[in-house]
Design a protein around this motif. Structure first.
Motif, PDB file in Angstrom:
ATOM      1  N   ARG A  47       2.930 -69.496 -21.116  1.00 16.02           N
ATOM      2  CA  ARG A  47       1.790 -68.714 -20.634  1.00 16.02           C
ATOM      3  C   ARG A  47       1.612 -67.457 -21.479  1.00 16.02           C
ATOM      4  O   ARG A  47       2.589 -66.855 -21.927  1.00 16.02           O
ATOM      5  N   PHE A  48       0.360 -67.068 -21.659  1.00 17.36           N
ATOM      6  CA  PHE A  48       0.054 -65.947 -22.547  1.00 17.36           C
ATOM      7  C   PHE A  48       0.793 -64.687 -22.129  1.00 17.36           C
ATOM      8  O   PHE A  48       1.432 -64.029 -22.970  1.00 17.36           O
ATOM      9  N   GLU A  49       0.727 -64.316 -20.890  1.00 18.68           N
ATOM     10  CA  GLU A  49       1.301 -63.049 -20.441  1.00 18.68           C
ATOM     11  C   GLU A  49       2.819 -63.027 -20.657  1.00 18.68           C
ATOM     12  O   GLU A  49       3.393 -61.993 -21.043  1.00 18.68           O
ATOM     13  N   HIS A  50       3.488 -64.163 -20.443  1.00 13.34           N
ATOM     14  CA  HIS A  50       4.937 -64.223 -20.631  1.00 13.34           C
ATOM     15  C   HIS A  50       5.315 -64.061 -22.106  1.00 13.34           C
ATOM     16  O   HIS A  50       6.251 -63.326 -22.447  1.00 13.34           O
ATOM     17  N   TRP A  52       3.403 -62.791 -24.573  1.00 15.71           N
ATOM     18  CA  TRP A  52       2.970 -61.459 -25.017  1.00 15.71           C
ATOM     19  C   TRP A  52       4.015 -60.405 -24.654  1.00 15.71           C
ATOM     20  O   TRP A  52       4.358 -59.538 -25.471  1.00 15.71           O
ATOM     21  N   ASP A  53       4.527 -60.477 -23.442  1.00 16.39           N
ATOM     22  CA  ASP A  53       5.533 -59.513 -22.992  1.00 16.39           C
ATOM     23  C   ASP A  53       6.839 -59.681 -23.763  1.00 16.39           C
ATOM     24  O   ASP A  53       7.439 -58.693 -24.208  1.00 16.39           O
ATOM     25  N   ASP A 314       9.055 -64.525 -14.521  1.00 11.67           N
ATOM     26  CA  ASP A 314       8.290 -65.200 -13.466  1.00 11.67           C
ATOM     27  C   ASP A 314       9.207 -65.840 -12.416  1.00 11.67           C
ATOM     28  O   ASP A 314       8.967 -66.957 -11.956  1.00 11.67           O
ATOM     29  N   ALA A 331       0.181 -70.467 -25.535  1.00 14.93           N
ATOM     30  CA  ALA A 331      -0.337 -69.216 -24.981  1.00 14.93           C
ATOM     31  C   ALA A 331      -1.763 -68.947 -25.428  1.00 14.93           C
ATOM     32  O   ALA A 331      -2.591 -68.425 -24.663  1.00 14.93           O
ATOM     33  N   ASP A 334      -4.366 -70.472 -23.148  1.00 14.81           N
ATOM     34  CA  ASP A 334      -4.165 -70.226 -21.718  1.00 14.81           C
ATOM     35  C   ASP A 334      -5.486 -69.774 -21.089  1.00 14.81           C
ATOM     36  O   ASP A 334      -6.015 -68.711 -21.432  1.00 14.81           O
ATOM     37  N   ARG A 336      -5.983 -68.454 -18.349  1.00 14.66           N
ATOM     38  CA  ARG A 336      -5.812 -67.175 -17.651  1.00 14.66           C
ATOM     39  C   ARG A 336      -6.229 -66.007 -18.545  1.00 14.66           C
ATOM     40  O   ARG A 336      -6.657 -64.964 -18.054  1.00 14.66           O
ATOM     41  N   GLU A 337      -6.077 -66.198 -19.864  1.00 15.72           N
ATOM     42  CA  GLU A 337      -6.428 -65.155 -20.828  1.00 15.72           C
ATOM     43  C   GLU A 337      -7.790 -65.392 -21.456  1.00 15.72           C
ATOM     44  O   GLU A 337      -8.536 -64.441 -21.719  1.00 15.72           O
ATOM     45  N   ARG A 353      -7.197 -59.739 -27.703  1.00 15.28           N
ATOM     46  CA  ARG A 353      -5.799 -59.922 -28.097  1.00 15.28           C
ATOM     47  C   ARG A 353      -5.489 -61.416 -28.178  1.00 15.28           C
ATOM     48  O   ARG A 353      -6.095 -62.239 -27.473  1.00 15.28           O
TER      49      ARG A 353
END
Length: 414
Positions: A47-50, A52-53, A314, A331, A334, A336-337, A353
């Protein structure tokens, strides 16, 4: 959604990884991949957020343990360590040195030379095509652009540039074969590739010695003259081994990835003629479109980090000392992004981004140069041959879980 198996070394997965990536994102975003006879166990984030972080936290997700899920890939090849396999603060210090060759201002100076080279290549290929010859778009056009640019950047004389191209191909082959011990003992990596690697190391060792004897205004000359502060505050020059490591990362990171961007861009436009028409009608859309092409077909599909401590992602705990694949390509699609049309090309898409060049301390140092080369190549190509068509079905891809690119793609129509 029908379950899809994620097997990063399966040729069927490598031919089309996106259904498996979609399954991981929705059902197993912190995936634990078991060990088998081909590779040790590892984790994968999709997942993008995971992702990216994670790539922005080198204090937890370290690059120093290698960038693949294989152990000690650099040591097995006997090549110098590179900044992509270091963590801050040392990585930050050394990155600043090589960054001198990749500033936007310095890169922009190359544009006229790149444009002249691209035009000459297109003229040559068009003449051969008119004579009835088979033209390999990827090998004879896309791949030649970064090879030319890297030779310019490193100060390789024109007389030596015919030797430079096989070295680039050798590095690409060795990277894409997977770095496992079987690949390095002959089941994948060819003797020719390893020989070419040795020749490249020998050439640049001599070039470094020449720059030490007589400075030159190129990236290699700048690295030879660079000074680095040690932990005790003393200042010293980079060693030959350090400079060779920089040469490796410039060639390995800036050749096949950029070539694949150019070919992927044309392949994506062929699948979406309405988007090609938008670019032909408004070429000012091209810089943004390049980011969209990279998002959809990430040249670097994913790289690994090693956890330095237990970390929760997560709700799942990844223990310390584990390899974790950052699946950039998953990602980058995704929803979500990027919304419900994340799997479709949209040259007008706003992309604040993305992960095509990673992010954080290891954000691709050559991103300005890659975008410049691809922009110039596509501007000239679409002006000279606006409806060029590729025979993708006859093309051949690399088989690698780490990069997605081409070996060859013939032209179907100019």
């Amino acid at each position: 959604m029908t379950p899809v198996t994620y097997d990063p070394l399966d040729p069927a997965f490598l031919a089309d990884p996106y259904p498996a990536f979609a399954w991981l994102r929705e059902h197993d975003p912190v995936h634990h991949h078991p060990a088998d006879h081909r590779a040790p166990a590892f984790w994968a984030l999709s997942r993008f957020e995971h992702v990216w972080d994670a790539v922005r936290r080198p204090e937890v997700f370290s690059s120093a343990g290698g960038l693949t899920f294989f152990p000690d890939e650099i040591g097995q090849l006997g090549i110098p360590p590179t900044i992509v396999m270091l963590d801050p603060p040392r990585q930050t210090q050394l990155r600043a040195l090589i960054g001198r060759g990749f500033t936007p201002k310095r890169v922009a100076v190359l544009e006229a030379r790149i444009r002249s080279f691209v035009r000459s290549r297109l003229e040559e290929l068009a003449a051969r095509y008119a004579d009835g010859a088979t033209v390999d778009f990827h090998a004879e056009f896309s791949s030649t652009v970064p090879t030319y640019v890297l030779a310019e950047l490193l100060g390789v004389p024109e007389a030596d540039r015919e030797r430079f191209a096989p070295w680039v191909l050798a590095l690409t082959e060795l990277q894409n074969d997977g770095f496992d011990s079987a690949a390095l003992t002959g089941s994948h990596a060819s003797t020719d590739a390893l020989t070419a690697m040795a020749e490249m190391m020998e050439y640049f060792t001599a070039a470094i010695a020449a720059r030490r004897a007589e400075p030159a205004d190129d990236l290699l000359g700048a690295l030879v003259e660079a000074e680095v502060a040690d932990d005790d505050g003393s200042v010293q020059r980079l060693s030959d081994w350090d400079v060779l490591g920089f040469c490796f990362v410039v060639v390995a990171g800036g050749s096949d990835t950029t070539a694949s961007l150019i070919t992927h861009a044309l392949a994506l436009l062929e699948e979406a003629p309405d988007q090609r028409r938008l670019l032909l009608d408004d070429p000012s859309l091209l810089p943004g479109a390049l980011v969209e092409f990279l998002r959809l077909e990430s040249s670097v599909q994913g790289l690994a980090r090693t956890t330095l401590r237990d970390v929760d992602v997560d709700g799942t705990t990844i223990p310390a000392g584990e390899k974790v694949m950052m699946l950039y390509a998953a990602a980058n699609r995704d929803p979500r992004e990027f919304g419900p049309t994340a799997d479709r090309v949209d040259v007008r898409r706003e992309i604040p981004r993305h992960l095509s060049f990673s992010s954080g301390p290891h954000f691709c140092i050559g991103s300005h140069l890659a975008r410049l080369q691809a922009r110039v190549a596509l501007e000239e190509l679409l002006e000279a041959h606006p409806w060029i068509s590729l025979d993708a079905a006859a093309g051949r891809r690399h088989e690698s879980p780490f990069v997605r690119g081409w070996v060859s793609v013939p032209v179907a129509r100019l």
